[in-house]
Design a protein around this motif. Structure first.
Motif, PDB file in Angstrom:
ATOM      1  N   LEU A 262       0.823  -1.211   0.000  1.00  0.00           N
ATOM      2  CA  LEU A 262       0.000   0.000   0.000  1.00  0.00           C
ATOM      3  C   LEU A 262       0.856   1.259   0.000  1.00  0.00           C
ATOM      4  N   GLY A 263       2.079   1.145   0.539  1.00  0.00           N
ATOM      5  CA  GLY A 263       2.927   2.316   0.677  1.00  0.00           C
ATOM      6  C   GLY A 263       3.286   2.987  -0.629  1.00  0.00           C
ATOM      7  N   CYS A 264       3.426   2.200  -1.685  1.00  0.00           N
ATOM      8  CA  CYS A 264       3.745   2.807  -2.987  1.00  0.00           C
ATOM      9  C   CYS A 264       2.653   3.779  -3.415  1.00  0.00           C
ATOM     10  N   PHE A 265       1.399   3.402  -3.221  1.00  0.00           N
ATOM     11  CA  PHE A 265       0.305   4.299  -3.584  1.00  0.00           C
ATOM     12  C   PHE A 265       0.245   5.510  -2.650  1.00  0.00           C
ATOM     13  N   VAL A 266       0.608   5.308  -1.383  1.00  0.00           N
ATOM     14  CA  VAL A 266       0.663   6.433  -0.446  1.00  0.00           C
ATOM     15  C   VAL A 266       1.703   7.448  -0.916  1.00  0.00           C
ATOM     16  N   VAL A 267       2.853   6.968  -1.395  1.00  0.00           N
ATOM     17  CA  VAL A 267       3.906   7.849  -1.886  1.00  0.00           C
ATOM     18  C   VAL A 267       3.487   8.508  -3.197  1.00  0.00           C
ATOM     19  N   TRP A 268       2.938   7.726  -4.128  1.00  0.00           N
ATOM     20  CA  TRP A 268       2.533   8.290  -5.416  1.00  0.00           C
ATOM     21  C   TRP A 268       1.444   9.345  -5.264  1.00  0.00           C
ATOM     22  N   ARG A 269       0.517   9.122  -4.381  1.00  0.00           N
ATOM     23  CA  ARG A 269      -0.602  10.053  -4.183  1.00  0.00           C
ATOM     24  C   ARG A 269      -0.296  11.129  -3.144  1.00  0.00           C
ATOM     25  N   ARG A 270       0.881  11.088  -2.559  1.00  0.00           N
ATOM     26  CA  ARG A 270       1.276  12.048  -1.527  1.00  0.00           C
ATOM     27  C   ARG A 270       0.262  12.051  -0.384  1.00  0.00           C
ATOM     28  N   MET A 271       0.024  10.861   0.146  1.00  0.00           N
ATOM     29  CA  MET A 271      -0.974  10.667   1.193  1.00  0.00           C
ATOM     30  C   MET A 271      -0.336  10.458   2.566  1.00  0.00           C
ATOM     31  N   ALA A 272       0.871  10.963   2.755  1.00  0.00           N
ATOM     32  CA  ALA A 272       1.571  10.714   4.022  1.00  0.00           C
ATOM     33  C   ALA A 272       0.770  11.248   5.203  1.00  0.00           C
ATOM     34  N   TYR A 273       0.295  12.479   5.107  1.00  0.00           N
ATOM     35  CA  TYR A 273      -0.468  13.063   6.209  1.00  0.00           C
ATOM     36  C   TYR A 273      -1.807  12.349   6.391  1.00  0.00           C
ATOM     37  N   PHE A 274      -2.365  11.892   5.291  1.00  0.00           N
ATOM     38  CA  PHE A 274      -3.609  11.118   5.349  1.00  0.00           C
ATOM     39  C   PHE A 274      -3.388   9.850   6.177  1.00  0.00           C
ATOM     40  N   GLY A 275      -2.300   9.146   5.881  1.00  0.00           N
ATOM     41  CA  GLY A 275      -1.984   7.938   6.634  1.00  0.00           C
ATOM     42  C   GLY A 275      -1.700   8.240   8.088  1.00  0.00           C
TER      43      GLY A 275
ATOM     44  N   LEU B  49      -8.750   2.594  -1.847  1.00  0.00           N
ATOM     45  CA  LEU B  49      -7.432   2.804  -1.248  1.00  0.00           C
ATOM     46  C   LEU B  49      -7.566   3.267   0.202  1.00  0.00           C
ATOM     47  N   THR B  50      -8.561   4.091   0.452  1.00  0.00           N
ATOM     48  CA  THR B  50      -8.827   4.568   1.812  1.00  0.00           C
ATOM     49  C   THR B  50      -9.180   3.415   2.748  1.00  0.00           C
ATOM     50  N   LEU B  51     -10.047   2.520   2.287  1.00  0.00           N
ATOM     51  CA  LEU B  51     -10.433   1.362   3.094  1.00  0.00           C
ATOM     52  C   LEU B  51      -9.234   0.434   3.332  1.00  0.00           C
ATOM     53  N   ALA B  52      -8.408   0.277   2.293  1.00  0.00           N
ATOM     54  CA  ALA B  52      -7.214  -0.570   2.447  1.00  0.00           C
ATOM     55  C   ALA B  52      -6.241   0.026   3.449  1.00  0.00           C
ATOM     56  N   LEU B  53      -6.118   1.337   3.455  1.00  0.00           N
ATOM     57  CA  LEU B  53      -5.230   2.007   4.398  1.00  0.00           C
ATOM     58  C   LEU B  53      -5.699   1.788   5.838  1.00  0.00           C
ATOM     59  N   ALA B  54      -7.003   1.868   6.042  1.00  0.00           N
ATOM     60  CA  ALA B  54      -7.555   1.609   7.377  1.00  0.00           C
ATOM     61  C   ALA B  54      -7.269   0.169   7.807  1.00  0.00           C
ATOM     62  N   LEU B  55      -7.347  -0.759   6.871  1.00  0.00           N
ATOM     63  CA  LEU B  55      -7.055  -2.163   7.178  1.00  0.00           C
ATOM     64  C   LEU B  55      -5.603  -2.336   7.605  1.00  0.00           C
ATOM     65  N   VAL B  56      -4.674  -1.716   6.895  1.00  0.00           N
ATOM     66  CA  VAL B  56      -3.256  -1.823   7.231  1.00  0.00           C
ATOM     67  C   VAL B  56      -2.980  -1.236   8.615  1.00  0.00           C
ATOM     68  N   VAL B  57      -3.639  -0.123   8.924  1.00  0.00           N
ATOM     69  CA  VAL B  57      -3.481   0.483  10.254  1.00  0.00           C
ATOM     70  C   VAL B  57      -3.928  -0.491  11.335  1.00  0.00           C
ATOM     71  N   ALA B  58      -5.076  -1.121  11.131  1.00  0.00           N
ATOM     72  CA  ALA B  58      -5.606  -2.071  12.118  1.00  0.00           C
ATOM     73  C   ALA B  58      -4.683  -3.273  12.281  1.00  0.00           C
ATOM     74  N   LEU B  59      -4.084  -3.732  11.187  1.00  0.00           N
ATOM     75  CA  LEU B  59      -3.191  -4.888  11.246  1.00  0.00           C
ATOM     76  C   LEU B  59      -1.856  -4.557  11.903  1.00  0.00           C
ATOM     77  N   SER B  60      -1.432  -3.302  11.781  1.00  0.00           N
ATOM     78  CA  SER B  60      -0.076  -2.934  12.168  1.00  0.00           C
ATOM     79  C   SER B  60       0.062  -2.481  13.606  1.00  0.00           C
ATOM     80  N   ILE B  61      -1.036  -2.133  14.267  1.00  0.00           N
ATOM     81  CA  ILE B  61      -0.917  -1.478  15.574  1.00  0.00           C
ATOM     82  C   ILE B  61      -0.235  -2.371  16.601  1.00  0.00           C
ATOM     83  N   LYS B  62      -0.446  -3.682  16.527  1.00  0.00           N
ATOM     84  CA  LYS B  62       0.189  -4.582  17.497  1.00  0.00           C
ATOM     85  C   LYS B  62       1.687  -4.735  17.216  1.00  0.00           C
ATOM     86  N   VAL B  63       2.084  -4.525  15.967  1.00  0.00           N
ATOM     87  CA  VAL B  63       3.470  -4.776  15.570  1.00  0.00           C
ATOM     88  C   VAL B  63       4.346  -3.537  15.720  1.00  0.00           C
TER      89      VAL B  63
END
Length: 263
Positions: free
Chosen positions: A23-36, A172-186
């Motif tokens: 997902l990070g490639c799309f975050v970089v391409w779309r300049r969504m760093a602050y969104f993430g 992409l927004t929904l996928a980003l939320a999914l990655v956040v939920a998966l990553s919080i424990k790690v």
């Protein structure tokens, strides 16, 4: 074999790293760093609500992250000044979440693990959740790859080709939320965005095609996870920050090599 906590931690780090890189490639391409960042900060509020209502933490984090992501998307369509809106929402969600956690009995002791991750305490169910979500994300990207790529690089061309750029943005927004939920424990809420952005940014100078950048970002993310765990084991440092530190080191080395190649 999965009874060994180090093996579970390694598998969790690799799984989250792969999901974040995809997902990070799309975050970089779309300049969504602050969104993430705003979506990740909302994860703490999700943790507080989950603990308060005795719900599974990944589910609560996913719901709050989705609400935050959809709110940001709705505001962006209304022409709001997004840098200001994102700054306000990100810090508001983090502040409300930290205050809410402070009111929960016994939650203060675990607050650091939600902020910076606690990969060494990953359970078998956490591992199944991480890899299930990563596989789901990979299948979705394989299905929507061309449409997502076209909508990202040229929204006008996408619309002319019958692709709805707003629908792809929503996915992409929904996928980003999914990655956040998966990553919080790690890696925790404060470091999720770093894992999304740094591997993709490190891969960018060496990739000639979007597919190559995706593959290189995945390699950097996995190397960061493995190297960070090794660093944490040797130096007795927190695992989440150690993983991000390794990613930063690989990014810096990549920039040096890219400059030498250009020179």
């Amino acid at each position: 074999m999965l009874d060994d906590f180090l093996i579970r931690a390694t598998l969790a780090g690799v799984g989250v790293g792969l999901g974040a890189a995809l997902l990070g490639c799309f975050v970089v391409w779309r300049r969504m760093a602050y969104f993430g960042d705003a979506t990740a900060h909302a994860a703490i509020l999700g943790v507080a609500l989950s603990l308060g209502f005795s719900l599974p933490i990944p589910g609560g984090v996913l719901v709050v992250a989705l609400v935050m992501a959809l709110t940001i998307t709705a505001l962006s369509r209304r022409g709001q000044a997004m840098d200001t809106v994102l700054g306000v929402l990100a810090h508001a969600a983090l502040a409300f979440g930290l205050m809410a956690v402070a009111f929960l009995p016994g939650a203060r002791l675990n607050l650091e693990s939600y902020l910076f991750g606690d990969i060494l305490s990953v359970s078998k169910s956490d591992l199944a959740l991480v890899w299930g979500g990563t596989v789901l994300l990979a299948l979705w990207l394989a299905w929507r790859w061309q449409a997502l790529l076209t909508a990202t690089l040229n929204p006008d061309l996408a619309a002319a080709s019958g692709i709805d750029p707003e629908r792809e943005q929503l996915g992409l927004t929904l996928a980003l939320a999914l990655v956040v939920a998966l990553s919080i424990k790690v890696v925790g809420a404060l470091l999720i965005t770093a894992l999304l952005i740094i591997p993709a940014a490190a891969a960018r100078p060496f990739a000639r095609t979007p597919e190559a950048m995706l593959g290189l970002a995945a390699v950097v993310a996995v190397a960061s996870a493995l190297g960070g765990l090794r660093l944490a084991w040797v130096l007795d440092t927190p695992a989440g920050p150690s993983i991000v530190t390794c990613a930063v080191i690989l990014f810096a080395l990549g920039q040096i090599v890219a400059r030498l190649r250009r020179g």
